[in-house]
Write an enzyme that holds these catalytic residues in place. Structure first.
Site, PDB file in Angstrom:
ATOM      1  N   HIS A 191      -0.638  -0.072  -9.737  1.00  0.00           N
ATOM      2  CA  HIS A 191      -1.355  -1.020  -8.868  1.00  0.00           C
ATOM      3  C   HIS A 191      -1.923  -2.188  -9.686  1.00  0.00           C
ATOM      4  O   HIS A 191      -3.123  -2.399  -9.762  1.00  0.00           O
ATOM      5  CB  HIS A 191      -2.469  -0.307  -8.088  1.00  0.00           C
ATOM      6  CG  HIS A 191      -2.816  -1.022  -6.804  1.00  0.00           C
ATOM      7  ND1 HIS A 191      -3.184  -0.355  -5.667  1.00  0.00           N
ATOM      8  CD2 HIS A 191      -2.849  -2.340  -6.487  1.00  0.00           C
ATOM      9  CE1 HIS A 191      -3.432  -1.235  -4.705  1.00  0.00           C
ATOM     10  NE2 HIS A 191      -3.233  -2.448  -5.188  1.00  0.00           N
ATOM     11  N   GLU A 211      -2.569   7.505  -4.919  1.00  0.00           N
ATOM     12  CA  GLU A 211      -2.901   6.859  -6.189  1.00  0.00           C
ATOM     13  C   GLU A 211      -4.376   6.957  -6.546  1.00  0.00           C
ATOM     14  O   GLU A 211      -4.748   6.859  -7.720  1.00  0.00           O
ATOM     15  CB  GLU A 211      -2.481   5.385  -6.162  1.00  0.00           C
ATOM     16  CG  GLU A 211      -3.306   4.518  -5.207  1.00  0.00           C
ATOM     17  CD  GLU A 211      -2.905   3.048  -5.242  1.00  0.00           C
ATOM     18  OE1 GLU A 211      -1.693   2.762  -5.193  1.00  0.00           O
ATOM     19  OE2 GLU A 211      -3.804   2.191  -5.309  1.00  0.00           O
ATOM     20  N   ARG A 254       0.861  -1.190   0.000  1.00  0.00           N
ATOM     21  CA  ARG A 254       0.000   0.000   0.000  1.00  0.00           C
ATOM     22  C   ARG A 254       0.895   1.237   0.000  1.00  0.00           C
ATOM     23  O   ARG A 254       1.912   1.285   0.708  1.00  0.00           O
ATOM     24  CB  ARG A 254      -0.911   0.018   1.239  1.00  0.00           C
ATOM     25  CG  ARG A 254      -2.099  -0.935   1.170  1.00  0.00           C
ATOM     26  CD  ARG A 254      -3.111  -0.516   0.099  1.00  0.00           C
ATOM     27  NE  ARG A 254      -4.258  -1.414   0.020  1.00  0.00           N
ATOM     28  CZ  ARG A 254      -4.352  -2.460  -0.785  1.00  0.00           C
ATOM     29  NH1 ARG A 254      -3.353  -2.769  -1.605  1.00  0.00           N
ATOM     30  NH2 ARG A 254      -5.436  -3.204  -0.804  1.00  0.00           N
TER      31      ARG A 254
HETATM   32  P1  NAD Z   1      -1.408 -11.128   4.933  1.00  0.00           P
HETATM   33  O1  NAD Z   1      -2.442 -10.655   5.886  1.00  0.00           O
HETATM   34  O2  NAD Z   1      -1.375 -12.563   4.557  1.00  0.00           O
HETATM   35  O3  NAD Z   1       0.050 -10.754   5.484  1.00  0.00           O
HETATM   36  C1  NAD Z   1       0.349  -9.538   6.077  1.00  0.00           C
HETATM   37  C2  NAD Z   1       1.474  -9.801   7.071  1.00  0.00           C
HETATM   38  O4  NAD Z   1       1.891  -8.543   7.576  1.00  0.00           O
HETATM   39  C3  NAD Z   1       1.041 -10.658   8.264  1.00  0.00           C
HETATM   40  O5  NAD Z   1       1.931 -11.736   8.426  1.00  0.00           O
HETATM   41  C4  NAD Z   1       1.103  -9.693   9.431  1.00  0.00           C
HETATM   42  O6  NAD Z   1       1.456 -10.324  10.654  1.00  0.00           O
HETATM   43  C5  NAD Z   1       2.175  -8.738   8.947  1.00  0.00           C
HETATM   44  N1  NAD Z   1       2.190  -7.477   9.676  1.00  0.00           N
HETATM   45  C6  NAD Z   1       1.162  -6.810  10.240  1.00  0.00           C
HETATM   46  N2  NAD Z   1       1.603  -5.700  10.853  1.00  0.00           N
HETATM   47  C7  NAD Z   1       2.949  -5.668  10.662  1.00  0.00           C
HETATM   48  C8  NAD Z   1       3.958  -4.783  11.063  1.00  0.00           C
HETATM   49  N3  NAD Z   1       3.686  -3.695  11.796  1.00  0.00           N
HETATM   50  N4  NAD Z   1       5.223  -5.052  10.684  1.00  0.00           N
HETATM   51  C9  NAD Z   1       5.519  -6.155   9.953  1.00  0.00           C
HETATM   52  N5  NAD Z   1       4.587  -7.038   9.560  1.00  0.00           N
HETATM   53  C10 NAD Z   1       3.318  -6.798   9.898  1.00  0.00           C
HETATM   54  O7  NAD Z   1      -1.557 -10.198   3.647  1.00  0.00           O
HETATM   55  P2  NAD Z   1      -1.073 -10.520   2.167  1.00  0.00           P
HETATM   56  O8  NAD Z   1      -2.150 -11.257   1.447  1.00  0.00           O
HETATM   57  O9  NAD Z   1       0.293 -11.106   2.201  1.00  0.00           O
HETATM   58  O10 NAD Z   1      -1.031  -9.045   1.558  1.00  0.00           O
HETATM   59  C11 NAD Z   1      -0.068  -8.100   1.990  1.00  0.00           C
HETATM   60  C12 NAD Z   1      -0.473  -6.739   1.501  1.00  0.00           C
HETATM   61  O11 NAD Z   1      -0.343  -6.700   0.068  1.00  0.00           O
HETATM   62  C13 NAD Z   1      -1.949  -6.418   1.772  1.00  0.00           C
HETATM   63  O12 NAD Z   1      -2.078  -5.765   2.982  1.00  0.00           O
HETATM   64  C14 NAD Z   1      -2.343  -5.528   0.607  1.00  0.00           C
HETATM   65  O13 NAD Z   1      -2.308  -4.188   1.055  1.00  0.00           O
HETATM   66  C15 NAD Z   1      -1.254  -5.746  -0.441  1.00  0.00           C
HETATM   67  N6  NAD Z   1      -1.748  -6.229  -1.724  1.00  0.00           N
HETATM   68  C16 NAD Z   1      -1.391  -5.552  -2.850  1.00  0.00           C
HETATM   69  C17 NAD Z   1      -1.821  -6.008  -4.091  1.00  0.00           C
HETATM   70  C18 NAD Z   1      -1.428  -5.297  -5.374  1.00  0.00           C
HETATM   71  O14 NAD Z   1      -2.063  -5.537  -6.415  1.00  0.00           O
HETATM   72  N7  NAD Z   1      -0.409  -4.461  -5.381  1.00  0.00           N
HETATM   73  C19 NAD Z   1      -2.628  -7.133  -4.167  1.00  0.00           C
HETATM   74  C20 NAD Z   1      -2.960  -7.805  -2.990  1.00  0.00           C
HETATM   75  C21 NAD Z   1      -2.515  -7.353  -1.765  1.00  0.00           C
END
Ligand code: NAD
Length: 335
Positions: A296, A264, A235
């Site tokens: 994105h 964005e 994000r």
């Molecule tokens: P997820 O929930 O499986 O994993 C997120 C991880 O971040 C978890 O393990 C959590 O414990 C950790 N976390 C939370 N707070 C934290 C902190 N302060 N410091 C370090 N780690 C922390 O999520 P995911 O499916 O792996 O997705 C990750 C991110 O990717 C989502 O939050 C979303 O914003 C983004 N995303 C982007 C796209 C894109 O098209 N660019 C698509 C899907 C998801």
């Protein structure tokens, strides 16, 4: 169920229509994104379907509630754009697609990293101009580099595995939840400050929360190793963009690859090629030779779009039938 689909693009329609053959919802496709001025379009629809840059704040939820909406179905994983407390107050349930294809995002992240490190977009632009000179295109091997993965959930864990097992990086990680399977392959968990001070490559995969907002700020950039490379497919607001630009101007940062940007919502998913862009920060970012930005699109694979459409429409069907909302469930309506 009648669903107002906001911010519809041709690919949304293609994959939602495909999945809807099984569900038979009544889908109304709307081009505008959901925000205060467009919320009126949802009047009479029990469900609305939205994406990452739709605005689902308290004001919009008040308007949706008065129009009879009872379900917001996010066709994405992140839900930082939704005021969950306001949704609960208005009796509006919120569902999302927590995992559609982490591979789509993880693979794109690696693609961005390689493109940045090896100057692939600049090389391609040169070759198209019949310029076959290689000056300025020198990269560095990923093998043996220290890569820091921030957030080792579904996507981050895959990125860590690819970097470790595929490229032979020395992989560091920071996450309040340690993944033992990653530890077993040699990934080392560190506190965030230590990771940011050590990693030559930092890739962000944690959610946007008040704690992670501007995780990469001026202090983090100052503490980072020289020529640090930063990749963000999570994000935009995880990074303080002005501090990033300062770090690039000071030659402290070696390269940046972004699929997301804090502002964005005003830019991405629209063709603005005939427009004058007012966002000077974004425009400055694009002028650096060592910055790559995509709009994105890390999620954009056939597999991910199919999974997003199926999960979203299944959640709406569960809601309509009064069945438990299951895994995608984000918040329960209290009213
Ligand atoms: P997820 O929930 O499986 O994993 C997120 C991880 O971040 C978890 O393990 C959590 O414990 C950790 N976390 C939370 N707070 C934290 C902190 N302060 N410091 C370090 N780690 C922390 O999520 P995911 O499916 O792996 O997705 C990750 C991110 O990717 C989502 O939050 C979303 O914003 C983004 N995303 C982007 C796209 C894109 O098209 N660019 C698509 C899907 C998801």
């Amino acid at each position: 169920m009648r669903i107002a689909v906001f911010g519809t693009k041709p690919y949304d329609r293609q994959f939602l229509d495909g999945a809807n053959a099984k569900f038979h919802h009544d889908l109304t496709y709307l081009e505008p994104r959901l925000e205060a001025t467009t919320a009126v379009l949802a009047a009479g629809f029990r469900a609305v379907c939205v994406f990452v840059n739709d605005v689902v704040d308290a004001d919009v939820l008040t308007r949706l509630a008065s129009g009879g909406t009872r379900l917001v179905a996010l066709r994405c994983a992140g839900f930082n754009n939704v005021d969950l407390a306001a949704a609960a107050k208005h009796g509006i349930a919120v569902v999302r697609v927590p995992a559609y294809s982490p591979h789509a995002v993880a693979e794109f992240t690696i693609g961005l990293l390689l493109a940045l490190d090896r100057n692939i977009p600049r090389a391609w632009a040169r070759v198209r101009e019949n310029n076959f000179a290689l000056d300025g295109l020198i990269g560095r091997n990923l093998h043996g580099r220290v890569a820091g993965v921030v957030g080792t959930g579904r996507i981050g864990a895959l990125v860590a595995r690819i970097l470790k097992l595929g490229f032979g990086c020395d992989v560091l990680a920071s996450d309040p939840v340690v993944d033992p399977a990653l530890v077993a392959i040699g990934v080392r968990y560190l506190a965030m400050a230590e990771l940011l001070a050590t990693a030559e490559i930092v890739t962000l995969h944690c959610p946007l929360t008040p704690i992670t907002r501007h995780l990469i700020d001026a202090a983090a950039i100052a503490a980072a190793p020289p020529r640090v490379m930063i990749v963000n497919t999570s994000r935009g607001a995880l990074i303080d963009t002005k501090a990033l630009i300062d770090g690039l101007k000071q030659r402290k940062i070696g390269g940046v690859a972004l699929d997301v940007y804090e502002q964005e919502g005003d830019l991405f998913y629209a063709d603005l090629s005939n427009e004058i862009i007012d966002d000077d920060v974004f425009q400055r970012l694009l002028t650096f030779p060592n910055v790559i930005v995509t709009g994105h699109q890390a999620f954009l694979t056939e597999e991910a779009l199919t999974a997003i459409a199926e999960t979203t429409l299944a959640s709406v069907a569960n809601f309509a039938a009064g069945r438990p909302l299951g895994a995608p469930f984000v918040c329960v309506a209290t009213k």
